[in-house]
Write an enzyme that holds these catalytic residues in place. Structure first.
Site, short mmCIF file in Angstrom:
data_model
loop_
_atom_site.label_atom_id
_atom_site.label_comp_id
_atom_site.label_asym_id
_atom_site.label_seq_id
_atom_site.Cartn_x
_atom_site.Cartn_y
_atom_site.Cartn_z
N LYS A 288 -0.60 4.93 4.61
CA LYS A 288 -1.48 3.98 5.31
C LYS A 288 -1.01 3.78 6.74
O LYS A 288 0.18 3.60 6.99
CB LYS A 288 -1.52 2.64 4.55
N HIS B 172 0.84 -1.21 0.00
CA HIS B 172 0.00 0.00 0.00
C HIS B 172 0.87 1.25 0.00
O HIS B 172 2.06 1.18 0.29
CB HIS B 172 -0.91 0.03 1.23
P1 NAD Z 1 -7.42 9.55 4.69
O1 NAD Z 1 -6.51 9.75 5.85
O2 NAD Z 1 -7.05 10.12 3.37
O3 NAD Z 1 -8.88 10.08 5.07
C1 NAD Z 1 -9.49 9.93 6.32
C2 NAD Z 1 -10.52 11.05 6.48
O4 NAD Z 1 -11.27 10.85 7.69
C3 NAD Z 1 -9.90 12.46 6.56
O5 NAD Z 1 -10.67 13.33 5.75
C4 NAD Z 1 -10.07 12.82 8.04
O6 NAD Z 1 -10.13 14.22 8.25
C5 NAD Z 1 -11.41 12.11 8.31
N1 NAD Z 1 -11.71 11.94 9.75
C6 NAD Z 1 -10.90 11.45 10.73
N2 NAD Z 1 -11.53 11.53 11.91
C7 NAD Z 1 -12.76 12.08 11.69
C8 NAD Z 1 -13.87 12.41 12.51
N3 NAD Z 1 -13.85 12.22 13.83
N4 NAD Z 1 -14.97 12.97 11.93
C9 NAD Z 1 -15.02 13.15 10.59
N5 NAD Z 1 -13.99 12.86 9.75
C10 NAD Z 1 -12.88 12.32 10.30
O7 NAD Z 1 -7.60 7.96 4.58
P2 NAD Z 1 -8.13 7.08 3.34
O8 NAD Z 1 -6.98 6.59 2.53
O9 NAD Z 1 -9.26 7.79 2.67
O10 NAD Z 1 -8.68 5.79 4.13
C11 NAD Z 1 -9.69 5.93 5.13
C12 NAD Z 1 -10.00 4.54 5.69
O11 NAD Z 1 -10.59 3.71 4.67
C13 NAD Z 1 -8.75 3.76 6.18
O12 NAD Z 1 -9.13 3.02 7.33
C14 NAD Z 1 -8.44 2.83 5.01
O13 NAD Z 1 -7.73 1.68 5.39
C15 NAD Z 1 -9.84 2.49 4.57
N6 NAD Z 1 -9.97 1.99 3.18
C16 NAD Z 1 -10.86 0.98 3.01
C17 NAD Z 1 -11.11 0.50 1.74
C18 NAD Z 1 -12.19 -0.55 1.57
O14 NAD Z 1 -12.47 -0.95 0.43
N7 NAD Z 1 -12.81 -1.00 2.65
C19 NAD Z 1 -10.44 1.03 0.64
C20 NAD Z 1 -9.53 2.08 0.85
C21 NAD Z 1 -9.32 2.56 2.13
#
Ligand code: NAD
Length: 269
Positions: free
Chosen positions: A162, A158
């Site tokens: 991450k 990744h």
């Molecule tokens: P990122 O860090 O780019 O985004 C996270 C977002 O959440 C940010 O905008 C942050 O400000 C927000 N956030 C954090 N705490 C918050 C709160 N209390 N209230 C509102 N917003 C809040 O991360 P990302 O790459 O977008 O990934 C996010 C999550 O999704 C991770 O856990 C990642 O592993 C997961 N993910 C899952 C899949 C899937 O298919 N299930 C795919 C990609 C990523």
């Protein structure tokens, strides 16, 4: 088209949040009714389309999830474990389907989400793509067909931002391999080998994590025996696959009873 299901995206400014906003905007099956980010974020109070560097969408970024969820039929949530646990209670209160993509959740977090799912429809998957969910099914089948002479290793790569390892997808694949073998993953899982570890234990399932650059997500399940290897592989090149899966889940969840579902249910695999 106000009768289309209203969707709220949490973590609007995140990598997945922005992709989800674009996916809902482009869909003719749903409408964007709200977006949320954490209190104190620069985007709060501003139009999310403009924050993303495009045209205004008429939706301001809010830091008040309860108020925004009240207008939603579904909340799509890819944020952090602490935020997701809070949102699970609020989405249940608002009677909105909660689609959870967040990974890295602890046992305690999962218990809280299960409690919310007693009164609400929760769809949670460590990976929302069709390809990975197919890979999970294949992994289960191959693990059931091959005996312990085949060492199972899950290798994932990744991007360098991450925060959790192994990835949620790697754990899903490990669970699938363990289920295929009829064992409990926690009893056979090898994570983070370093130093003089001794020889590999027969029957164990190993995990390795690579982090670098902008890799969207790559997963191999390796079955290695003496003289031959089988490798099952998924390579994600575009986050849109996760966003499309999440929107599909949000639409599928409409009218479903309370409970915790996953993408295998949504995709009917
Ligand atoms: P990122 O860090 O780019 O985004 C996270 C977002 O959440 C940010 O905008 C942050 O400000 C927000 N956030 C954090 N705490 C918050 C709160 N209390 N209230 C509102 N917003 C809040 O991360 P990302 O790459 O977008 O990934 C996010 C999550 O999704 C991770 O856990 C990642 O592993 C997961 N993910 C899952 C899949 C899937 O298919 N299930 C795919 C990609 C990523």
């Amino acid at each position: 088209m106000t009768n289309l299901p209203g969707i709220v995206i949490t973590g609007a400014s995140g990598r997945m949040g922005q992709m989800l906003i674009k996916t809902v905007q482009a869909s003719d099956k749903a409408r964007l009714v709200g977006v949320v980010d954490r209190p104190g974020h620069d985007w709060i109070g501003h139009d999310v389309g403009e924050c993303m560097g495009g045209a205004a969408l008429g939706v301001a970024v809010s830091d008040d999830p309860l108020e925004v969820f009240a207008h939603a039929q579904a909340v799509i949530d890819f944020t952090s474990p602490a935020a997701t646990v809070e949102f699970a209670g609020l989405a249940a209160q608002a009677r909105a389907v909660h689609v959870i993509g967040t990974t890295g959740m602890s046992e305690d977090d999962l218990k809280k989400i299960a409690a919310a799912a007693r009164h609400a429809t929760v769809i949670r998957a460590g990976n929302m793509s069709l390809g990975v969910n197919l890979l999970v099914q294949l992994t289960k089948k191959v693990a059931a067909a091959l005996d312990e002479d085949f060492d199972i290793e899950v290798i994932e790569a990744h991007h360098n931002k991450k925060v959790d390892a192994p990835s949620g997808t790697a754990l899903m694949l490990g669970e699938a391999a363990a289920e295929g073998r009829g064992v409990v993953l926690d009893n056979v899982s090898d994570r983070g080998r370093d130093g003089i570890t001794g020889a590999r234990e027969k029957g164990h399932i190993g995990f390795s994590a690579i982090r670098g650059g902008d890799i969207v997500g790559e997963h191999d399940v390796l079955f290695a025996a003496v003289g031959e290897r089988v490798v099952l592989r998924h390579v994600a090149t575009d986050r849109a696959i996760f966003a499309r899966g999440a929107l599909k889940a949000a639409l599928w969840g409409q009218g479903k009873g309370p409970g915790e579902y996953d993408m295998v249910d949504v995709l009917g695999l």
